[in-house]
Design a protein around this motif. Structure first.
Motif, short mmCIF file in Angstrom:
data_model
loop_
_atom_site.label_atom_id
_atom_site.label_comp_id
_atom_site.label_asym_id
_atom_site.label_seq_id
_atom_site.Cartn_x
_atom_site.Cartn_y
_atom_site.Cartn_z
N LYS A 183 0.69 -0.93 -0.67
CA LYS A 183 -0.20 -0.06 0.17
C LYS A 183 0.90 1.67 0.12
N HIS A 198 -3.06 10.27 -6.60
CA HIS A 198 -3.43 9.65 -5.42
C HIS A 198 -4.15 8.17 -5.31
N SER A 199 -3.11 7.56 -4.95
CA SER A 199 -4.10 6.01 -5.20
C SER A 199 -4.87 5.88 -3.76
N PHE A 200 -5.23 6.91 -2.79
CA PHE A 200 -5.84 6.73 -1.60
C PHE A 200 -5.86 7.99 -0.95
N GLU A 220 -4.87 8.80 4.50
CA GLU A 220 -4.53 7.40 4.77
C GLU A 220 -3.83 7.49 4.44
N LEU A 221 -2.85 7.65 3.54
CA LEU A 221 -1.76 7.39 3.03
C LEU A 221 -0.33 8.07 3.87
#
Ligand SMILES: N[C@@H](CCC(=O)N[C@@H](CS)C(=O)NCC(=O)O)C(=O)O
Length: 230
Positions: free
Chosen positions: A10, A196-198, A202-203
């Motif tokens: 992640k 942004h993947s998240f 949160e990241l």
């Protein structure tokens, strides 16, 4: 269209770099997150260095190394992110080759064992920042590395610029303001949805947990910073 599976941890910036390019090309993909401490056998079988990212295509081919993955994606899926001009393209590849050094200099302090080493690592940040600032001066008037058009160089640096800000919010470093082009570039990239993947918060929490778990000198400041951000 081919079927893409991007295998990931992640918080991995190298995976993020490949995910950015897939998003820039509006290409649907399955994002599969595995645990660094529990890498499944199917993954070990397709990842020669046991690292992420791996891009699995049509359940048949497995590509590894984020740079090779992104070059492949750029050759096979429109729109082309590399410049048409061969000289510019070579310069873009040269600056992308600088990313591992940039990453090491800019995030090295997260791995320092004590305060003296932390300070030594911090001294390397201006070397990397200065080089990229000069490149930005030569290449363009922004907002992206090449000017108006987004490129693979933007995708390559965005995750590491983001992590600089994460570190700066754990233990203030405050250097980037001295590099106005770099700062403006970083701000542009961090505002871009493809980065942004998240959700960023949160990241950042996951990043801080990693720093804390690493039990290095910086780890002691994480709880405090995390509480301050909440
Ligand atoms: N040069 C590689 C670096 C990839 C990399 O270091 N991935 C890390 C996660 S962020 C990894 O898989 N580490 C596991 C290991 O080293 O065993 C790339 O660009 O893809």
């Amino acid at each position: 269209m081919a079927k893409y599976l991007l295998v990931s941890f992640k918080t991995c910036p190298w995976v993020q770099r490949a995910a950015i390019v897939l998003r820039e090309k509006n290409t649907p993909f399955e994002f599969r997150h595995i645990e660094p401490d529990n890498r499944p056998d199917w993954f070990l079988a397709i990842s020669p260095h046991k690292k992420v990212p791996v891009l699995r295509i049509d359940d048949t081919v497995s590509l590894f190394e984020s740079n090779a993955i992104n070059e492949y994606l750029d050759e096979t899926i429109a729109p082309r992110l590399h410049p048409d001009d061969p000289v510019l393209r070579a310069l873009n590849r040269a600056w992308t080759d600088y990313v591992p050094t940039f990453a090491e200099y800019v995030t090295g302090m997260a791995y320092a064992d004590d305060e003296a080493e932390f300070k030594k690592c911090a001294e390397k940040i201006p070397i990397a920042f200065e080089r990229v600032e000069r490149a930005l001066e030569k290449q363009n008037a922004g907002p992206f590395f090449n000017g108006a058009k987004y490129s693979l160089v933007d995708a390559a640096y965005a995750p590491f610029l983001q992590r600089y800000f994460f570190l700066d919010r754990i233990r203030p470093i405050g250097l980037i303001g001295q590099y106005p082009r770099l700062k403006a570039w970083a701000d542009t990239l961090l505002k871009r949805p493809s980065t942004h993947s998240f959700p960023e918060a949160e990241l950042e929490v996951l990043y801080r947990l990693n720093v804390k778990r690493r039990k290095k000198w910086l780890s002691q400041f994480v709880a405090e910073a995390a509480v301050a951000a909440a």
